[in-house]
Design an enzyme around this catalytic site. Structure first.
Site, PDB file in Angstrom:
ATOM      1  N   HIS A 115       0.438  -1.366  -0.387  1.00 47.12           N
ATOM      2  CA  HIS A 115      -0.571   0.128   0.130  1.00 47.12           C
ATOM      3  C   HIS A 115       0.864   1.409   0.289  1.00 47.12           C
ATOM      4  O   HIS A 115       1.154   2.193   0.858  1.00 47.12           O
ATOM      5  CB  HIS A 115      -0.895   0.170   1.264  1.00 47.12           C
ATOM      6  CG  HIS A 115      -2.172   1.032   1.303  1.00 47.12           C
ATOM      7  ND1 HIS A 115      -2.004   2.068   1.492  1.00 47.12           N
ATOM      8  CD2 HIS A 115      -3.348   0.780   0.456  1.00 47.12           C
ATOM      9  CE1 HIS A 115      -3.344   2.844   1.406  1.00 47.12           C
ATOM     10  NE2 HIS A 115      -3.896   1.572   0.762  1.00 47.12           N
ATOM     11  N   PHE A 116       1.246   1.278  -1.084  1.00 47.53           N
ATOM     12  CA  PHE A 116       1.571   0.967  -2.152  1.00 47.53           C
ATOM     13  C   PHE A 116       2.932   1.170  -1.986  1.00 47.53           C
ATOM     14  O   PHE A 116       3.977   2.453  -1.498  1.00 47.53           O
ATOM     15  CB  PHE A 116       0.822   2.253  -3.511  1.00 47.53           C
ATOM     16  CG  PHE A 116      -0.426   2.004  -2.619  1.00 47.53           C
ATOM     17  CD1 PHE A 116      -1.537   1.316  -3.382  1.00 47.53           C
ATOM     18  CD2 PHE A 116      -0.663   3.765  -2.121  1.00 47.53           C
ATOM     19  CE1 PHE A 116      -3.069   1.517  -3.507  1.00 47.53           C
ATOM     20  CE2 PHE A 116      -2.052   3.466  -2.260  1.00 47.53           C
ATOM     21  CZ  PHE A 116      -3.073   2.681  -2.572  1.00 47.53           C
TER      22      PHE A 116
END
Length: 155
Positions: A58-59
Protein backbone atom coordinates in the site's frame (compact mmCIF):
# COMPACT_ATOMS: atom_id res chain seq x y z
CA UNK A 1 -12.79 23.95 38.73
CA UNK A 2 -11.45 27.33 39.80
CA UNK A 3 -8.52 29.12 38.15
CA UNK A 4 -5.96 27.96 40.71
CA UNK A 5 -6.72 24.27 40.20
CA UNK A 6 -4.81 22.50 37.44
CA UNK A 7 -5.69 19.33 35.61
CA UNK A 8 -3.01 16.69 36.06
CA UNK A 9 -2.59 14.69 32.87
CA UNK A 10 -1.40 11.10 32.85
CA UNK A 11 0.62 9.50 30.07
CA UNK A 12 1.37 5.97 28.91
CA UNK A 13 4.57 4.70 27.35
CA UNK A 14 4.64 1.60 25.17
CA UNK A 15 4.99 -0.77 28.14
CA UNK A 16 1.87 0.70 29.79
CA UNK A 17 -0.03 0.54 26.48
CA UNK A 18 0.85 -3.16 26.23
CA UNK A 19 -0.68 -3.62 29.70
CA UNK A 20 -3.83 -1.72 28.74
CA UNK A 21 -4.53 -3.21 25.29
CA UNK A 22 -4.50 -6.76 23.92
CA UNK A 23 -3.13 -5.55 20.54
CA UNK A 24 0.40 -6.51 19.49
CA UNK A 25 2.70 -5.87 16.54
CA UNK A 26 1.94 -5.59 13.67
CA UNK A 27 -1.51 -4.35 14.69
CA UNK A 28 -0.58 -2.00 17.52
CA UNK A 29 -1.22 1.46 16.03
CA UNK A 30 -0.24 3.72 18.94
CA UNK A 31 3.30 4.06 20.34
CA UNK A 32 2.68 6.43 23.25
CA UNK A 33 -0.11 8.40 24.83
CA UNK A 34 1.21 11.80 25.85
CA UNK A 35 -1.94 13.18 27.49
CA UNK A 36 -4.64 11.28 29.35
CA UNK A 37 -7.37 13.26 31.10
CA UNK A 38 -9.31 10.33 32.56
CA UNK A 39 -11.63 9.02 29.86
CA UNK A 40 -12.46 12.59 28.75
CA UNK A 41 -9.58 13.46 26.42
CA UNK A 42 -6.29 12.02 25.30
CA UNK A 43 -3.55 12.38 22.71
CA UNK A 44 -1.89 9.29 21.26
CA UNK A 45 1.23 9.22 19.10
CA UNK A 46 2.04 6.93 16.17
CA UNK A 47 5.49 7.17 14.60
CA UNK A 48 5.03 6.00 11.02
CA UNK A 49 8.05 4.07 9.71
CA UNK A 50 8.84 2.72 6.24
CA UNK A 51 9.41 -0.82 7.54
CA UNK A 52 5.77 -1.37 8.55
CA UNK A 53 4.29 -4.39 6.74
CA UNK A 54 1.33 -2.60 5.12
CA UNK A 55 3.67 -0.43 3.05
CA UNK A 56 4.81 -3.46 1.01
CA UNK A 57 1.42 -3.48 -0.69
CA UNK A 58 0.00 0.00 0.00
CA UNK A 59 1.70 1.11 -2.25
CA UNK A 60 5.14 -0.30 -3.17
CA UNK A 61 6.29 2.76 -5.18
CA UNK A 62 4.43 5.38 -3.15
CA UNK A 63 3.83 4.25 0.46
CA UNK A 64 0.68 5.68 2.07
CA UNK A 65 -0.64 4.68 5.50
CA UNK A 66 -4.08 3.08 5.03
CA UNK A 67 -6.90 5.23 6.41
CA UNK A 68 -8.42 2.28 8.22
CA UNK A 69 -5.21 1.96 10.27
CA UNK A 70 -5.53 5.60 11.34
CA UNK A 71 -9.08 4.87 12.50
CA UNK A 72 -7.72 1.85 14.37
CA UNK A 73 -5.06 4.07 15.99
CA UNK A 74 -7.80 6.44 17.14
CA UNK A 75 -9.75 3.53 18.60
CA UNK A 76 -6.70 2.08 20.35
CA UNK A 77 -5.89 5.47 21.89
CA UNK A 78 -9.46 5.81 23.18
CA UNK A 79 -9.54 2.19 24.38
CA UNK A 80 -6.30 2.56 26.31
CA UNK A 81 -7.62 5.78 27.90
CA UNK A 82 -10.83 4.02 29.01
CA UNK A 83 -9.04 1.02 30.51
CA UNK A 84 -6.50 3.33 32.20
CA UNK A 85 -9.27 5.49 33.67
CA UNK A 86 -10.82 2.43 35.32
CA UNK A 87 -7.68 2.17 37.44
CA UNK A 88 -7.33 -1.56 36.97
CA UNK A 89 -4.16 -3.36 35.98
CA UNK A 90 -3.38 -6.96 35.22
CA UNK A 91 -5.40 -8.79 32.61
CA UNK A 92 -6.11 -6.57 29.61
CA UNK A 93 -9.70 -5.85 28.77
CA UNK A 94 -11.05 -6.41 25.27
CA UNK A 95 -12.17 -3.38 23.33
CA UNK A 96 -14.63 -4.01 20.50
CA UNK A 97 -15.47 -1.50 17.79
CA UNK A 98 -19.18 -0.81 17.51
CA UNK A 99 -19.50 2.10 15.07
CA UNK A 100 -17.41 4.35 12.86
CA UNK A 101 -19.26 7.49 11.75
CA UNK A 102 -18.33 10.56 9.73
CA UNK A 103 -14.89 9.24 8.75
CA UNK A 104 -12.98 11.60 6.49
CA UNK A 105 -9.45 11.36 5.14
CA UNK A 106 -7.91 14.69 4.21
CA UNK A 107 -4.21 14.14 3.45
CA UNK A 108 -1.96 11.11 2.93
CA UNK A 109 0.20 9.97 5.84
CA UNK A 110 3.69 8.89 4.77
CA UNK A 111 6.66 7.12 6.35
CA UNK A 112 8.48 9.59 8.59
CA UNK A 113 5.29 11.31 9.73
CA UNK A 114 4.21 11.41 13.36
CA UNK A 115 0.45 11.09 13.75
CA UNK A 116 -1.23 12.63 16.81
CA UNK A 117 -4.59 11.05 17.63
CA UNK A 118 -6.65 13.60 19.59
CA UNK A 119 -9.59 11.79 21.19
CA UNK A 120 -12.42 13.58 22.99
CA UNK A 121 -15.23 11.73 24.75
CA UNK A 122 -18.72 12.48 23.48
CA UNK A 123 -20.48 10.20 25.97
CA UNK A 124 -20.25 7.04 28.06
CA UNK A 125 -23.03 4.70 29.09
CA UNK A 126 -22.18 1.60 31.09
CA UNK A 127 -19.35 -0.14 29.20
CA UNK A 128 -19.88 1.75 25.90
CA UNK A 129 -17.96 4.91 24.96
CA UNK A 130 -18.29 7.27 22.00
CA UNK A 131 -15.40 9.52 20.97
CA UNK A 132 -14.66 12.25 18.48
CA UNK A 133 -11.25 11.58 16.93
CA UNK A 134 -8.92 13.74 14.89
CA UNK A 135 -5.60 12.58 13.42
CA UNK A 136 -3.03 15.35 12.94
CA UNK A 137 0.40 15.51 11.27
CA UNK A 138 2.49 18.65 11.80
CA UNK A 139 -0.59 20.53 12.98
CA UNK A 140 -2.68 19.63 9.91
CA UNK A 141 -5.79 17.46 10.11
CA UNK A 142 -5.25 14.26 8.08
CA UNK A 143 -8.28 12.24 9.23
CA UNK A 144 -11.29 12.41 11.52
CA UNK A 145 -14.09 10.14 12.71
CA UNK A 146 -16.57 9.47 15.48
CA UNK A 147 -16.10 6.02 16.94
CA UNK A 148 -17.83 3.98 19.58
CA UNK A 149 -16.58 0.90 21.33
CA UNK A 150 -17.46 -1.51 24.09
CA UNK A 151 -15.09 -2.64 26.85
CA UNK A 152 -15.54 -6.30 27.76
CA UNK A 153 -13.82 -7.92 30.73
CA UNK A 154 -12.07 -11.12 29.72
CA UNK A 155 -13.63 -14.11 31.32
Amino acid sequence: MNETEKTVLDSADIMRILELLPHRYPFLMVDRIVEIDGDRRGVGIKNVTANEPHFMGHFPDQPVMPGVLMIEGMAQTAGAMCVHSRGQSGTPKLVYFMTIDRAKFRKPVLPGDQVRYVMTKIRNRSNIWKFDGVAMVDGAKVAEAEISAMLVDEG
